[in-house]
Write an enzyme that holds these catalytic residues in place. Structure first.
Site, PDB file in Angstrom:
ATOM      1  N   SER A 152       0.854  -1.195   0.000  1.00 39.47           N
ATOM      2  CA  SER A 152       0.000   0.000   0.000  1.00 39.47           C
ATOM      3  C   SER A 152       0.882   1.234   0.000  1.00 39.47           C
ATOM      4  O   SER A 152       1.988   1.222   0.555  1.00 39.47           O
ATOM      5  CB  SER A 152      -0.895   0.013   1.246  1.00 39.47           C
ATOM      6  OG  SER A 152      -1.548   1.262   1.390  1.00 39.47           O
ATOM      7  N   TYR A 165      -1.164  -0.410  10.494  1.00 36.05           N
ATOM      8  CA  TYR A 165      -1.296  -0.831   9.098  1.00 36.05           C
ATOM      9  C   TYR A 165      -0.082  -0.372   8.294  1.00 36.05           C
ATOM     10  O   TYR A 165       0.483  -1.135   7.497  1.00 36.05           O
ATOM     11  CB  TYR A 165      -2.582  -0.242   8.522  1.00 36.05           C
ATOM     12  CG  TYR A 165      -2.850  -0.579   7.084  1.00 36.05           C
ATOM     13  CD1 TYR A 165      -3.344  -1.827   6.719  1.00 36.05           C
ATOM     14  CD2 TYR A 165      -2.640   0.364   6.074  1.00 36.05           C
ATOM     15  CE1 TYR A 165      -3.613  -2.131   5.392  1.00 36.05           C
ATOM     16  CE2 TYR A 165      -2.904   0.070   4.749  1.00 36.05           C
ATOM     17  CZ  TYR A 165      -3.395  -1.175   4.412  1.00 36.05           C
ATOM     18  OH  TYR A 165      -3.659  -1.478   3.088  1.00 36.05           O
TER      19      TYR A 165
END
Length: 259
Positions: A152, A165
């Site tokens: 990501s 995350y």
């Protein structure tokens, strides 16, 4: 689309019941691969993915496994080898975001922190470890192998209230580079694809229009743009590419405009 570029290849996509994983599974199947659709707790979604692939003329089968479980992951890989003879492509897509539970780190639950690391980093490490054991022959030789990790842009740039995350996805990028170095002499490539904001869920309507205006390309990438990048990295066209992180975000990470 690289039609038939993956013919006779066996590909495992983790977390492929819905979202990006589902699109990756459908795209690789359309390129000729036999696709194994991994899921953990959503059998109906996985079955639907398989049905759609078969309806489009592709080949696929579902397999249940909690990929963050060491023993379960090993059994899944062994089943794949026993049933299909080889594993050529592994796409580590399974994961979760803390977006709906986002908090500043000093308020974040230790359970959420552990979950982010387990699902987004540890699971990919366990699956890759076991896949390598089958991609490399007992005599140390290997014809080829492809591992693609779905990271990501949050792992590249960080994001407030998403530190767990971000840490997991950043770790995944570092892991990718490290094992690419380890496996290069086996002609096994390991790469990342890092999506930014893509068209899904709440990214619709006025929200989507607002996001588009701040992207330099004035567009929010569709999930197909992610799966196309994965298909390229999984093909022989990308045999000389390894240890790289391919960002697919319509240029958003270059800097926002109009803000």
């Amino acid at each position: 689309m690289l039609t038939d570029s993956l013919k006779n290849k066996v590909a495992l996509i983790t977390g492929a019941g819905r979202g990006i994983g589902k699109e990756i599974a459908k795209t690789l199947a359309s390129c000729g691969a036999f696709v194994i659709v991994n899921y953990n707790s959503s059998p109906d979604a996985a079955e639907q993915t398989v049905k759609e692939i078969i309806k489009q003329g592709g080949m696929a089968a579902p397999v249940q496994c909690d990929v963050s479980d060491f023993d379960a992951c090993g059994k899944m890989m062994e089943m794949i080898i026993n049933n299909y003879g080889h594993l050529d492509i592994l796409v580590n897509n399974a994961g979760a975001s803390e977006r709906n539970r986002s908090k500043y780190l000093y308020h974040q639950s230790p359970d959420v922190i552990s979950e982010m690391l387990e699902l987004n980093l540890k699971a990919a490490m366990l699956c890759t470890r076991k896949a390598f054991q089958f991609m490399v022959k007992k005599d140390g030789s290997s014809e080829s192998g492809k591992v693609i990790n779905i990271a990501s842009v949050v792992g590249v740039q960080g994001r407030i209230r998403l530190s767990s995350y971000a840490a997991a996805k950043s770790g995944l990028i570092g892991f990718t580079k490290s094992v690419a170095l380890e496996m290069g002499h086996h002609h096994i490539t390991v790469n990342c694809v890092s999506p930014g904001i893509i068209v899904r869920g709440t990214v619709t309507g006025k929200n989507k229009d607002a996001i588009e205006k701040t992207n330099c390309m004035h567009v929010v990438p569709p999930t197909e743009s992610i799966s196309s990048a994965v298909a390229f990295l999984a093909s022989s066209e990308a045999d000389m590419i390894t240890g790289q992180n391919l960002i697919v975000d319509a240029g958003r990470s270059l800097g926002l405009i109009g803000d």
